[in-house]
Enzyme design. Structure first.
Site, PDB file in Angstrom:
ATOM      1  N   ASP A   1     -17.069  96.440  14.403  1.00  0.00           N
ATOM      2  CA  ASP A   1     -16.964  95.290  13.508  1.00  0.00           C
ATOM      3  C   ASP A   1     -17.608  94.043  14.105  1.00  0.00           C
ATOM      4  OD1 ASP A   1     -15.081  94.906  15.508  1.00  0.00           O
ATOM      5  OD2 ASP A   1     -13.358  95.140  14.199  1.00  0.00           O
TER       6      ASP A   1
ATOM      7  N   ASN B   1      -0.515  94.441  13.304  1.00  0.00           N
ATOM      8  CA  ASN B   1      -0.174  94.853  11.935  1.00  0.00           C
ATOM      9  C   ASN B   1      -0.663  96.279  11.626  1.00  0.00           C
ATOM     10  OD1 ASN B   1      -2.922  94.545  11.718  1.00  0.00           O
ATOM     11  ND2 ASN B   1      -2.877  92.942  10.162  1.00  0.00           N
TER      12      ASN B   1
ATOM     13  N   HIS C   1      -3.768  97.417  12.016  1.00  0.00           N
ATOM     14  CA  HIS C   1      -5.167  97.562  11.590  1.00  0.00           C
ATOM     15  C   HIS C   1      -5.998  98.325  12.630  1.00  0.00           C
ATOM     16  CE1 HIS C   1      -6.731  93.461  13.384  1.00  0.00           C
ATOM     17  NE2 HIS C   1      -6.625  94.372  14.303  1.00  0.00           N
TER      18      HIS C   1
ATOM     19  N   GLU D   1      -7.516  96.088   7.375  1.00  0.00           N
ATOM     20  CA  GLU D   1      -6.194  95.469   7.380  1.00  0.00           C
ATOM     21  C   GLU D   1      -5.258  96.234   6.438  1.00  0.00           C
ATOM     22  OE1 GLU D   1      -5.723  93.300   9.575  1.00  0.00           O
ATOM     23  OE2 GLU D   1      -7.067  91.573   9.505  1.00  0.00           O
TER      24      GLU D   1
HETATM   25  P1  PGA Z   1      -6.578  93.280  20.984  1.00  0.00           P
HETATM   26  O1  PGA Z   1      -6.985  93.570  19.501  1.00  0.00           O
HETATM   27  O2  PGA Z   1      -7.182  94.355  21.810  1.00  0.00           O
HETATM   28  O3  PGA Z   1      -7.161  91.927  21.303  1.00  0.00           O
HETATM   29  O4  PGA Z   1      -5.081  93.288  21.044  1.00  0.00           O
HETATM   30  C1  PGA Z   1      -6.910  94.871  19.014  1.00  0.00           C
HETATM   31  C2  PGA Z   1      -7.192  94.872  17.537  1.00  0.00           C
HETATM   32  O5  PGA Z   1      -6.911  93.857  16.864  1.00  0.00           O
HETATM   33  O6  PGA Z   1      -7.680  95.886  17.035  1.00  0.00           O
END
Ligand code: PGA
Length: 241
Positions: free
Chosen positions: A67, A136, A138, A143
């Protein structure tokens, strides 16, 4: 799904780096699916160490990223292109022309999404995809929503993700509200998936992910349908299971 519970972040990172190193050694011209965020940084450090020790050669490796924020310039220090260059690509002998991050500056968003998806297919698919997981649930920027998208698309970030990512920006207002992300089916095209999680803030998401129920309210739970997924997470992230 295979599950490996580690003592801490360092052990999680080491095991993940070993899995990537294995793929690169077995198939020097492999296609790696890469992710950003704080979770994979330790794994990238492990890969850099192995490269410096002469164990790994990235010269034939291609990579595709999950992404990118939208809109954002590649030289913006919050862009995922910038992250990848600084956390991995600048430190190994990968040819940056062989690294693909969705185009955060695209004027034709649909064409950019199609180009990213086509690139994955043109490369023959992803050999190993690493994923983080949002608080959450995702994966990428897919999302929790009633309907999830199959392929690379433009999406809005949820309030929870904007808050979680605000720590990287001067203020919450500065977090981009949109992103280009691979969809669920783009992720599923990977032959092998490793999903990483560390810390108590991920415990609820991991509990839902491995609960045995599939729900778009926790996009990571869909990974139960993929034939080769390994969850590598530390005890804190696994503490609610
Ligand atoms: P993070 O993010 O590694 O910064 O916790 C993971 C994500 O949001 O997929």
């Amino acid at each position: 799904m295979k599950i490996i519970v580690t003592k801490n972040y360092e052990e999680m990172s080491r095991i993940a780096a070993e899995q990537f190193a294995e793929v690169i050694k077995q198939k020097p011209a492999c296609v790696l699916g890469l992710a950003t965020g704080s979770t994979p940084i330790g794994m990238y450090e492990g890969l850099i160490e192995k490269y410096r020790a002469g164990e790994l050669d990235f010269s034939a490796v291609h990579s595709v990223n999950l992404d990118e924020y939208y809109p954002i310039a590649p030289d913006n220090d919050q862009s995922y292109r910038y992250f990848m260059n600084h956390q991995l690509f600048d430190h190994v002998n990968i040819d940056k022309a062989n690294t693909f991050v969705p185009d955060g500056m695209a004027t034709d968003v649909e064409a950019a999404c199609r180009a990213h998806e086509d690139k994955i297919d043109e490369l023959g698919g992803i050999d190993l995809q690493v994923l983080g997981i949002g608080q959450n649930g995702h994966i990428g920027f897919n999302e929790p929503e009633e309907n999830l998208q199959c392929f690379t698309h433009l999406t809005g970030l949820t309030e929870s993700t904007i808050k979680a990512n605000a720590r990287f920006f001067a203020s919450e207002e500065d977090v981009p509200k949109h992103a280009l992300t691979m969809g669920i089916q783009s992720v599923f095209k990977a032959r092998k998936i490793v999903i990483l999680a560390s810390g108590k803030s991920k415990a609820e998401a991991i509990k839902t992910m491995v609960s045995g129920t599939i729900t778009t309210a926790c996009p990571a739970s869909l990974l139960a349908l993929h034939p080769d997924v390994t969850l590598i997470c530390d005890e804190d992230a696994y503490s609610l299971v």
